[in-house]
Motif scaffolding. Structure first.
Motif, short mmCIF file in Angstrom:
data_model
loop_
_atom_site.label_atom_id
_atom_site.label_comp_id
_atom_site.label_asym_id
_atom_site.label_seq_id
_atom_site.Cartn_x
_atom_site.Cartn_y
_atom_site.Cartn_z
N GLY A 121 39.94 10.05 41.95
CA GLY A 121 40.90 10.45 40.92
C GLY A 121 42.30 9.97 41.24
N GLU A 122 43.18 10.10 40.26
CA GLU A 122 44.56 9.67 40.44
C GLU A 122 45.22 10.45 41.57
OE1 GLU A 122 46.93 8.60 36.91
OE2 GLU A 122 45.26 9.38 35.74
N GLY A 123 45.94 9.74 42.41
CA GLY A 123 46.62 10.37 43.54
C GLY A 123 45.78 10.48 44.79
N SER A 124 44.56 9.97 44.75
CA SER A 124 43.69 10.11 45.93
C SER A 124 44.15 9.28 47.12
CB SER A 124 42.24 9.77 45.56
OG SER A 124 42.14 8.50 44.97
N LEU A 125 45.01 8.30 46.87
CA LEU A 125 45.55 7.52 47.99
C LEU A 125 46.42 8.37 48.92
CD1 LEU A 125 46.57 4.07 46.47
CD2 LEU A 125 44.84 4.49 48.21
N ASP A 126 46.82 9.54 48.46
CA ASP A 126 47.62 10.43 49.31
C ASP A 126 46.87 10.82 50.57
OD1 ASP A 126 49.69 10.30 47.51
OD2 ASP A 126 49.24 12.22 46.55
N ARG A 127 45.55 10.65 50.56
CA ARG A 127 44.76 10.94 51.77
C ARG A 127 45.26 10.12 52.96
NH1 ARG A 127 42.65 10.42 55.98
NH2 ARG A 127 40.54 11.01 56.69
N LEU A 128 45.84 8.95 52.68
CA LEU A 128 46.31 8.08 53.76
C LEU A 128 47.48 8.68 54.53
CD1 LEU A 128 46.15 4.60 51.98
CD2 LEU A 128 44.54 5.52 53.67
N SER A 129 48.20 9.60 53.91
CA SER A 129 49.35 10.21 54.59
C SER A 129 48.93 11.06 55.78
CB SER A 129 50.17 11.06 53.60
OG SER A 129 49.39 12.15 53.12
N GLN A 130 47.63 11.35 55.87
CA GLN A 130 47.12 12.10 57.02
C GLN A 130 47.04 11.24 58.28
OE1 GLN A 130 43.44 14.16 56.10
NE2 GLN A 130 44.14 14.73 54.06
N ILE A 131 47.18 9.94 58.11
CA ILE A 131 47.11 9.02 59.25
C ILE A 131 48.50 8.91 59.86
CG2 ILE A 131 46.56 6.67 59.99
CD1 ILE A 131 44.66 6.52 57.58
N GLN A 132 48.70 9.54 60.98
CA GLN A 132 50.02 9.60 61.59
C GLN A 132 49.99 9.05 63.02
OE1 GLN A 132 51.68 13.52 61.23
NE2 GLN A 132 51.30 13.66 59.04
#
Length: 377
Positions: A13-24
């Motif tokens: 779904g839209e906005g699912s790329l936000d999962r990448l912000s968990q990579i720190q």
């Protein structure tokens, strides 16, 4: 005893790329193609990452050759990543799978998170244990099959596919339909995979044309993205069939886009698998009955299996026409003389392809040659 499981965690779904912000604060290795870099789409990914240690390997080409995989492993070994991200179509994801798997076997790279982000809606590679690598010298495609190839995470963000050209939307969309239909009639099909294949087909037949006509139709884009993934989960569990068996060889020999080859073959493969000969409904094959059931789900005429199969084939041909797709190899620039010269070799290689093993009807070399004759011009 049978089993069914899904390893990959799917964000959609839209906005699912936000999962990448968990990579720190991790070392990230991105496998992609030159267009993703030149178009700036790679920035959409890197801006989400909370990391300053990112290596981009952007040498991916269609039908990735063995030599490219070797080059990628070398680059991967130098960067020693903790996370691998595959961004692109099936070629990028397949290449990344091969690189990761071989690197794990021959280098010190071991436990790495693998994230697949498809930018086309077709291969389902983000949820499959398959990858296809090409040997250009032999003109052959080699399928790799291992659960070790399965991504840990798949991100299906429709924003990444809204700019896909109409022609590629058509090719990849027909690939989705082929995946789902082949999984549905596979000799290994079961209740779980049937449910996934049925849903994928209902979505694809409803939303492929809107996505083709208007790439900015985000509902259609999202639904096709989901359909591709659903079909991928289905065929990953029960494999495919003769359609892919032949398509793999033709792609290796003539470099026709994979989805386009599948589309050309599909009406003839359905007809072959259905194997309708008599008029007694008790004589209809399992495949014919399943094709007819899909026709009913799609609201097509299907008062019996014969009519259902014919309606399904006609609907596919109608879609091909509306999307201005080629319906034979000659229209793809392939020489008829070259096909005639190689058709028996193509047939024999198709019979050896792993996908053909689960086809609902066991083909002979002569029958495959007959199918090739039908699609050459």
């Amino acid at each position: 005893m049978e089993n069914f499981y899904i390893k990959t965690h799917i964000y959609f779904g839209e906005g699912s790329l936000d999962r990448l912000s968990q990579i720190q604060n991790k070392k990230v290795f991105i496998v992609t193609d030159p267009f993703m870099v030149s178009s700036g789409m790679i920035n959409v990914i890197t801006e989400k990452l909370q990391s300053n240690n990112v290596t981009i390997f952007s040498d991916i080409v269609p039908d990735p050759p063995i030599q490219l995989v070797v080059k990628g492993i070398d680059a991967m070994q130098k960067s020693a990543p903790e996370v691998i991200i595959a961004l692109g179509g099936g070629s990028a994801i397949d290449a990344a799978k091969a690189m990761k798997d071989f690197a794990k076997q021959i280098t010190s790279i071991k436990d790495v998170e693998f994230i697949a982000i498809p930018t086309t809606s077709g291969t389902g590679s983000e949820v499959t244990s398959f990858a296809v690598i090409t040997d250009n010298e032999k003109g052959t495609k080699y399928p790799l099959v291992s659960d070790a190839l399965l991504p840990d995470v798949a991100i299906l963000d429709p924003d990444l596919v809204k700019s896909v050209p109409a022609k590629i939307t058509a090719d990849t969309g027909m690939d989705v339909i082929t995946h789902a239909l082949e999984a549905y009639v596979s000799t290994q099909a079961n209740d779980f995979t049937d449910a996934l294949a049925e849903k994928a087909l209902v979505l694809a037949f409803k939303y492929l044309m809107p996505a083709y006509k208007n790439g900015k139709d985000m509902e259609a884009r999202e639904k096709m993205h989901n359909a591709s993934c659903l079909a991928g989960i289905a065929f990953n569990s029960v494999s495919l069939g003769l359609n892919h068996g032949i398509a793999h060889v033709i792609g290796g020999k003539f470099h026709v886009p994979h989805g386009r080859t599948n589309s050309i073959l599909l009406p003839y493969i359905i007809d072959f698998n259905a194997d309708i000969r008599g008029y007694d409904t008790n004589e209809f094959s399992r495949a014919a009955k399943k094709y007819a059931h899909i026709a009913k789900l799609l609201g097509l005429s299907a008062s019996n299996a014969r009519m259902g199969v014919r309606s399904l084939i006609n609907e596919i041909k109608k879609m091909q026409k509306e999307m201005d797709m080629p319906t034979n190899l000659k229209a793809c620039g392939v020489s008829v003389d070259e096909v005639n010269k190689l058709k028996e070799e193509i047939a024999n290689l198709a019979l050896q392809d792993a996908c053909t093993a689960t086809n609902p009807k066991v083909p002979t070399t002569l029958e495959v040659v007959e199918i090739i004759n039908k699609i050459k011009d």
